[in-house]
Design a protein around this motif. Structure first.
Motif, PDB file in Angstrom:
ATOM      1  N   LEU A  21       0.814  -1.215   0.000  1.00 34.71           N
ATOM      2  CA  LEU A  21       0.000   0.000   0.000  1.00 34.71           C
ATOM      3  C   LEU A  21       0.848   1.267   0.000  1.00 34.71           C
ATOM      4  O   LEU A  21       0.499   2.262  -0.649  1.00 34.71           O
ATOM      5  N   ALA A  22       1.970   1.244   0.728  1.00 34.47           N
ATOM      6  CA  ALA A  22       2.843   2.424   0.750  1.00 34.47           C
ATOM      7  C   ALA A  22       3.433   2.684  -0.634  1.00 34.47           C
ATOM      8  O   ALA A  22       3.456   3.838  -1.111  1.00 34.47           O
ATOM      9  N   LEU A  23       3.900   1.643  -1.308  1.00 36.24           N
ATOM     10  CA  LEU A  23       4.464   1.815  -2.649  1.00 36.24           C
ATOM     11  C   LEU A  23       3.415   2.268  -3.651  1.00 36.24           C
ATOM     12  O   LEU A  23       3.703   3.087  -4.532  1.00 36.24           O
ATOM     13  N   ILE A  24       2.215   1.735  -3.549  1.00 34.86           N
ATOM     14  CA  ILE A  24       1.145   2.146  -4.458  1.00 34.86           C
ATOM     15  C   ILE A  24       0.869   3.637  -4.303  1.00 34.86           C
ATOM     16  O   ILE A  24       0.722   4.366  -5.286  1.00 34.86           O
ATOM     17  N   LYS A  25       0.823   4.095  -3.054  1.00 31.19           N
ATOM     18  CA  LYS A  25       0.582   5.525  -2.824  1.00 31.19           C
ATOM     19  C   LYS A  25       1.722   6.374  -3.382  1.00 31.19           C
ATOM     20  O   LYS A  25       1.493   7.418  -4.008  1.00 31.19           O
ATOM     21  N   ARG A  56      -3.554  -5.091  -7.619  1.00 28.56           N
ATOM     22  CA  ARG A  56      -4.003  -3.721  -7.323  1.00 28.56           C
ATOM     23  C   ARG A  56      -3.229  -2.697  -8.155  1.00 28.56           C
ATOM     24  O   ARG A  56      -3.829  -1.742  -8.672  1.00 28.56           O
ATOM     25  N   ALA A  57      -1.931  -2.872  -8.304  1.00 30.21           N
ATOM     26  CA  ALA A  57      -1.131  -1.939  -9.100  1.00 30.21           C
ATOM     27  C   ALA A  57      -1.544  -1.976 -10.568  1.00 30.21           C
ATOM     28  O   ALA A  57      -1.637  -0.932 -11.227  1.00 30.21           O
ATOM     29  N   LEU A  91       5.613   0.720 -11.245  1.00 28.23           N
ATOM     30  CA  LEU A  91       5.633  -0.065 -10.016  1.00 28.23           C
ATOM     31  C   LEU A  91       5.575  -1.551 -10.340  1.00 28.23           C
ATOM     32  O   LEU A  91       4.768  -1.987 -11.153  1.00 28.23           O
ATOM     33  N   ARG A  92       6.456  -2.327  -9.697  1.00 29.15           N
ATOM     34  CA  ARG A  92       6.412  -3.779  -9.850  1.00 29.15           C
ATOM     35  C   ARG A  92       6.665  -4.448  -8.507  1.00 29.15           C
ATOM     36  O   ARG A  92       7.335  -3.886  -7.624  1.00 29.15           O
TER      37      ARG A  92
END
Length: 363
Positions: A191-195, A221-222, A230-231
């Motif tokens: 979730l932190a990386l997605i944000k 989700r990504a 993002l990966r």
């Protein structure tokens, strides 16, 4: 010369009585946490958040639950003083002061944290076997763990990520705007990386985690959000000191991830290895002492040691690891950061999150 026996300590009846009262209170408070966990997961608390009085039948209909179970839950919530009850009208109401703390309407939903004890109770037999025979309990035995951790980080990390955590490194938001390489280790559901990937589209983000379930969830989700920068990758980080690509990343992050690694020092050495010379390592981990006596006044110390036994230490030991434990503490953290080769070490606490330390490390 024969040693003289030490005189026995006189039995303190008042101390025993005080502990008995404390134990009975703990039984009731623990049962209240179970009620809160059930109500959080079932939607009861969300439905009661409007503060309107309802009967058990009305509440059950609104949340599509069995009325008999709802009625019994309301009985428990009444005697726990979670809800207010009008015996003449046979209605129940969640007061706004409770709703602000137990639903998404307030600054933080504390009901999220009530899930930990029921979740950990599911593996009590496994942990008991480890007490007797050693070893640990593997991640696969913990149903819903990454889901609950994602909810937890949604209370502590995500709301503060952009406005409080990143600014601990003053130049970091600007560098992310211009575009850098970022690696998050032990990323969970990401979730932190997605944000971050959504906020900084010119930077490139990678997340590693041991859990296939968490990585699959994060990747889906990504992809659904169209985040081409993002990966995610499932990866065992026990040998990261040897397998980390040299000087590839400008920023490495870990959020509550070091203490349950199989080989935490190897991971930290790998982080130092993979950072570029101007790189930054930003780590969130539990605020504690490295000594039992130093945690006597910790406001969440009992819970955190329990979670360490029931999960964090055990999952490390299950991998043949060190079993560092949740409460490894500042002293041990500084020791490990130094051994890993970091020359500049800062530690911060944020007003909204007294349970965690935020470390800023540079080569």
């Amino acid at each position: 010369m024969t040693a003289q026996p030490k005189p026995s300590t006189p039995f303190d009846a008042s101390r025993a009585a005080a502990f008995e009262a404390r134990f009975v209170q703990a039984l009731n408070e623990g049962a209240m946490l179970q009620l809160i966990s059930l109500a959080h997961r079932s939607g009861l608390l969300a439905q009661l958040a409007d503060g309107e009085p309802v009967t058990s039948g009305e509440l059950a209909t609104k949340v599509h639950l069995d009325e008999r179970y709802v009625r019994e839950w309301l009985g428990g919530a009444t005697v726990a003083a979670l809800v207010e009850h009008d015996p003449q009208a046979m209605t129940y109401r969640l007061p706004p002061e409770h709703a602000a703390l137990l639903t998404d309407g307030g600054e933080a939903n504390l009901a999220v944290f009530a899930q930990y004890l029921p979740l950990m109770g599911q593996v009590e037999d496994d942990v008991l076997a480890c007490f007797r025979h050693g070893g640990g309990v593997p991640y696969t035995r913990y149903a819903r763990f990454h889901q609950v951790m994602a909810e937890d980080s949604g209370q502590t990390v995500l709301p503060a990520l952009l406005d409080a955590i990143l600014p601990l490194v003053p130049e970091l938001p600007g560098r992310l705007e211009r575009g850098i390489e970022v690696l998050d280790l032990g990323c969970g559901r990401g979730l932190a990386l997605i944000k971050l990937a959504e906020r900084f589209p010119t930077s490139r983000f990678t997340g590693y985690d041991l859990s296939a379930e968490a990585i699959d969830w994060a990747s889906e989700r990504a992809a659904r959000r169209g985040l081409a920068n993002l990966r995610f990758e499932q990866r065992d980080l026990s040998d990261f000191d040897r397998t980390a690509p040299a000087q590839c990343y400008d920023l490495v992050t870990t959020f509550d991830a070091i203490h349950d690694q199989a080989q935490p020092l190897n991971l930290l050495k790998g982080i130092r290895r993979t950072l570029r010379e101007e790189g930054i390592y930003l780590a969130q981990d539990i605020h504690s002492s490295s000594h039992h006596h130093g945690d006597r006044d910790h406001p969440m110390g009992t819970l955190l040691y329990t979670l360490s036994i029931m999960h964090c230490m055990s999952v490390s030991l299950a991998q043949g690891g060190e079993g560092l434990g949740t409460m490894w503490g500042r002293e041990k953290a500084r020791e490990y950061f130094g051994k890993a080769g970091f020359g500049h070490i800062e530690v911060h606490q944020l007003p909204h999150d007294t349970m965690n330390d935020y470390w800023v490390l540079r080569p």
